[in-house]
Design a protein around this motif. Structure first.
Motif, PDB file in Angstrom:
ATOM      1  N   GLN A  24       0.808  -1.217   0.000  1.00  0.00           N
ATOM      2  CA  GLN A  24       0.000   0.000   0.000  1.00  0.00           C
ATOM      3  C   GLN A  24       0.838   1.263   0.000  1.00  0.00           C
ATOM      4  OE1 GLN A  24      -2.636  -0.425   3.345  1.00  0.00           O
ATOM      5  NE2 GLN A  24      -3.215  -2.500   2.726  1.00  0.00           N
ATOM      6  N   GLY A  25       2.140   1.101  -0.163  1.00  0.00           N
ATOM      7  CA  GLY A  25       2.980   2.283  -0.271  1.00  0.00           C
ATOM      8  C   GLY A  25       3.093   3.073   1.018  1.00  0.00           C
ATOM      9  N   ARG A  26       2.947   2.391   2.156  1.00  0.00           N
ATOM     10  CA  ARG A  26       3.066   3.111   3.423  1.00  0.00           C
ATOM     11  C   ARG A  26       4.524   3.333   3.795  1.00  0.00           C
ATOM     12  NH1 ARG A  26      -1.139  -0.554   5.587  1.00  0.00           N
ATOM     13  NH2 ARG A  26       0.257  -1.177   7.255  1.00  0.00           N
ATOM     14  N   PHE A  27       5.435   2.671   3.085  1.00  0.00           N
ATOM     15  CA  PHE A  27       6.865   2.951   3.248  1.00  0.00           C
ATOM     16  C   PHE A  27       7.382   3.582   1.975  1.00  0.00           C
ATOM     17  CE2 PHE A  27       6.639  -0.833   6.205  1.00  0.00           C
ATOM     18  CZ  PHE A  27       6.738  -0.075   7.355  1.00  0.00           C
ATOM     19  N   MET A  28       8.289   4.514   2.129  1.00  0.00           N
ATOM     20  CA  MET A  28       8.860   5.163   0.955  1.00  0.00           C
ATOM     21  C   MET A  28      10.061   4.372   0.449  1.00  0.00           C
ATOM     22  SD  MET A  28       7.124   7.982   0.511  1.00  0.00           S
ATOM     23  CE  MET A  28       8.164   9.187  -0.309  1.00  0.00           C
ATOM     24  N   PRO A  29      10.310   4.406  -0.865  1.00  0.00           N
ATOM     25  CA  PRO A  29      11.515   3.749  -1.376  1.00  0.00           C
ATOM     26  C   PRO A  29      12.756   4.375  -0.750  1.00  0.00           C
ATOM     27  CG  PRO A  29      10.069   4.444  -3.171  1.00  0.00           C
ATOM     28  CD  PRO A  29       9.531   5.049  -1.918  1.00  0.00           C
ATOM     29  N   GLY A  30      13.672   3.552  -0.335  1.00  0.00           N
ATOM     30  CA  GLY A  30      14.903   4.051   0.261  1.00  0.00           C
ATOM     31  C   GLY A  30      14.802   4.318   1.751  1.00  0.00           C
TER      32      GLY A  30
END
Lengths: 244, 244
Positions: free
Chosen positions: B27-33
DNA sequence: CAATCCATTTTGTGATCACATATCGAAGAT
DNA sequence: ATCTTCGATATGTGATCACAAAATGGATTG
């Protein structure tokens, strides 16, 4: 600054345990269905249970091991039902890798592949059972590395993990020598396609290699059943519900 | 024997942590990197560090997380270089799943897929950003489940994990509504192919869906560069070494 | 103002402990 | 002889501790 000492291995114990278990699976040192316990492995590896349980969990994630409802771990066993399923996935994924490899092939890689394939052939004629499996694996992964895709290499690695334990049975099956010899010929067909940068043929030949070996093994190990066919692109009996 | 009590969740804490992190990534709750620490996650999840480190290791094995040389964990980031690589693998693997699904499709599944696609469309018109991503994912995985292959479902699951974090950016890109609308249309094309059991067309349409969305995103997120093309089957300039 | 140094804190890793559950084996009952 | 029962052992799981390496944040120096 100082060339009197050389770099040492700085990877974690867990990582080394993981790699060791991986190699053991690839080489068929574990039997399908065999139960593995954390403490026993830890004792055998000479570490505490801690790194082992993490390595085992990783292998479960890759489907190389299975965790039973009892929460015990066992080497993943292939049933006849999902054997075909996994083989077909392998044909697609590894075939695609060959396709990519053919597009990216530099001249050096083909001579390299021929060399690997020749060593493979020598292991066959020398009746070196371990060398045959290793030679075959060596050839395949050399092709896949030429595809230049970490993503693919990773996926294919887990696919092979699944087949490692059953591959150990191959050497005990009568006629394996002839099967391996046919493999050498098909490998040459893959190399020739890569030389011409003929991606379609490279893919087809590599999938053929997998499918031929798989249906030979299937026939002898699972005992007959119908042949493993490439999947059709159109189903007969349009609009009909498949009978159960 | 007794229906006054109902079954409870008997999964391990580690398993639940793993699933929770998985959902968060989807769900995109963490950002890339983004950097993740074991203790912080454990505190946020309300457990000890123990189950968290095992769950994190599993995600590293799936390439959803990366472990830096510092041994810290970060959410895997997609660079422009390997973005195309992963997208092409997705086209192959998920396309193959669609092909299988078309061969195995029972009439019920198509009406089900239309229903899912309609809900997807409604989320778009309602400008429900979360609902769009969820609806799209729901449709895709409904197709993949129809392929009836645990092996494929597992592989595709890890592929999507890799893209979850960047998908969160989609909603902030201008023109995402039109892109999603085109997605609804292509989905319908996939469904129609499945109804006819036209595996080749189902595969093509589904790969097209991925490729179209991917090159749209690529253009806006990574900023131009040449288009993402399907791979050729024959390379131009036969026998020529590829210039570096 | 910028760079360096050092004490403090943070963080991953491995080992050990505690505990609930499962497995095994022998003794006992039918 | 077969099945049951129950104590002993084995096993995965979670928590905690210890420690080395890395990151952090001021204080100091140029």
């Amino acid at each position: 600054m100082d060339d009197r000492v050389r770099p040492i291995d700085v990877t974690t114990v867990q990582e080394r345990v993981y790699q060791e278990l991986r190699n053991a699976l690839y080489q068929g040192r574990f039997m399908p269905g065999e139960v593995l316990t954390i403490r026993a492995l830890a004792a055998a590896l000479g570490t505490s249970p801690m790194p082992v349980r993490e390595a085992i969990q990783r292998l479960v994630t890759e489907n190389a091991l299975t965790q039973l409802p009892n929460r015990t771990f066992q080497v993943a066993a292939l049933t006849l039902e999902n054997y075909d399923e996994w083989i077909r996935v392998r044909c697609e994924v590894e075939g695609y890798a060959a396709q990519r490899a053919a597009l990216r092939a530099r001249p050096g890689i083909c001579t390299e592949l021929r060399k690997i394939n020749r060593i493979f052939g020598q292991a066959i004629e020398a009746r070196d059972a371990g060398g045959m499996l290793e030679g075959n694996q060596h050839f395949h992964f050399a092709v896949y590395e030429a595809a230049d895709s970490d993503a693919l290499l990773k996926i294919i690695g887990s696919l092979w993990l699944r087949f490692g334990p059953v591959l150990a049975f191959v050497q005990h099956i009568e006629g394996s020598i002839e099967m391996f010899r046919r493999g050498v010929a098909v490998h040459e067909r893959v190399i020739a396609a890569m030389e011409r940068h003929d991606a379609k043929e490279a893919r087809f030949a590599l999938a053929l290699d997998i499918r031929a070996a798989a249906s030979w093994f299937r026939r002898h190990h699972f005992g007959a059943g119908e042949e493993l066919q490439p999947e059709p692109l159109q189903r007969r009996g349009l609009g009909q519900a498949r009978p159960r």
